[in-house]
Design an enzyme around this catalytic site. Sequence first.
Site, PDB file in Angstrom:
ATOM      1  N   GLU A 124      11.272 -33.363   0.382  1.00 35.47           N
ATOM      2  CA  GLU A 124      11.791 -34.217  -0.680  1.00 35.47           C
ATOM      3  C   GLU A 124      12.476 -35.383   0.000  1.00 35.47           C
ATOM      4  O   GLU A 124      13.695 -35.386   0.200  1.00 35.47           O
ATOM      5  CB  GLU A 124      12.747 -33.449  -1.581  1.00 35.47           C
ATOM      6  CG  GLU A 124      12.080 -32.312  -2.350  1.00 35.47           C
ATOM      7  CD  GLU A 124      12.918 -31.823  -3.512  1.00 35.47           C
ATOM      8  OE1 GLU A 124      13.375 -32.666  -4.318  1.00 35.47           O
ATOM      9  OE2 GLU A 124      13.125 -30.605  -3.612  1.00 35.47           O
TER      10      GLU A 124
ATOM     11  N   GLU B 162       0.826  -1.209   0.000  1.00 36.32           N
ATOM     12  CA  GLU B 162       0.000   0.000   0.000  1.00 36.32           C
ATOM     13  C   GLU B 162       0.862   1.261   0.000  1.00 36.32           C
ATOM     14  O   GLU B 162       0.552   2.240  -0.686  1.00 36.32           O
ATOM     15  CB  GLU B 162      -0.925   0.007   1.227  1.00 36.32           C
ATOM     16  CG  GLU B 162      -1.905  -1.164   1.284  1.00 36.32           C
ATOM     17  CD  GLU B 162      -1.388  -2.335   2.096  1.00 36.32           C
ATOM     18  OE1 GLU B 162      -2.186  -2.933   2.834  1.00 36.32           O
ATOM     19  OE2 GLU B 162      -0.176  -2.642   2.003  1.00 36.32           O
TER      20      GLU B 162
ATOM     21  N   THR C  35      17.838 -40.527   2.414  1.00 37.30           N
ATOM     22  CA  THR C  35      17.948 -39.966   1.071  1.00 37.30           C
ATOM     23  C   THR C  35      19.353 -39.443   0.814  1.00 37.30           C
ATOM     24  O   THR C  35      19.908 -39.596  -0.277  1.00 37.30           O
ATOM     25  CB  THR C  35      16.914 -38.845   0.877  1.00 37.30           C
ATOM     26  OG1 THR C  35      15.599 -39.392   1.000  1.00 37.30           O
ATOM     27  CG2 THR C  35      17.045 -38.195  -0.491  1.00 37.30           C
TER      28      THR C  35
END
Length: 369
Positions: A295, A50, A197
């Site tokens: 992930e 704004e 992983t």
Amino acid sequence: MRRALELARASLGLASPNPQVGCLIVRTAVGAGEVVGEGAHLYDKFDHAEIAALKQAGERARGATAYVTLEPCCHHGRTGPCAEALVRAGVKRVVAATADPNARVSGKGFAKLRDAGIEVTMGVLEREARAVNDPFARWVRSCRPLMTLKAAVSADGMIAPANREKRQPVWITGFEAREQVQQLRHASDAVLTGIGTVLADDPLLTDRSGRERRRPLLRVVLDSHLRIPLHSKIVKTAQNDVLVVCAAEAEEGRVCALEAAGVPVVRVEGRDGRLDLAVVLGVLGERKILSVLLECGSETNAAFLASGLVDKAVIFRSAGVLGEDGVPFARGFGSPDKLQQQMRDVTRARFGENECVSGMLLDPWEGVK
């Protein structure tokens, strides 16, 4: 409002930990409206949307209408209240897409405007506007980041073949889908994976979208017993953008070795040898991480889904079949089809030969009127 939403979306990666907000100042003429100011919030430039739009409009803001994607703030933070700035500028009407998700301030900005005699309309493109700030809503209401689980699966719901050499990547999906994953990383403050992983794939987990971001993507590894190798890609490339989370009883020598390599380590309490995921997310929330892309491998996917902490899921599907001996999407939880049945606001897209299905599992705006 659609233009204001474009401005808000363009601030992706540049506004966090504040919300993404766009604003237009429009003077109404006979049969048409003239845009005299527009702006978006960029955290490093301080001004809220704004204020940026009002500065551009100058005196032309008097008697104009402000279109803003989020309720103007009414409190002092790094900057002054936007509601007061709109009043001082002489704006006649404010059209807002949605209320502020912060329960302590929601509605107060609108009340300040109405008390000053400004006409207020809200709810215009509300659903689209809320989607832009799902991460902010989750963080400001729950003190934790929005969690998005991403997975690439075969046609039979597997994420990897049964037998493969360690540290050798196996691509389930094509190039176009993998490029889209980079866009998902860019839209996140952090990417999180488990030690399994890291040991199997040795990933980098970096944002390679090529798009500008104001702070680096934080790479988080859950590693209860600190098995992460010091020669792993994540450790070797750490530049104040890696965090390893371990159990309270993890070996002190391993902690010292990682921290000497430039990787901070955070200890958290666990249960039955596993990290308490709610506590982990609390740690990230304290660091003003608004959004996390998961992930992960099968075990960590299942743990997060079982915890009820996953807000959104994005599933990329290939046409190939890996067989029943493959690594399941989420061991013990069920197939990706089961997860899709739980999704709301489902969208489908194609990236090359792969279908992508995404949808919400939890509503970060629940209770916001």
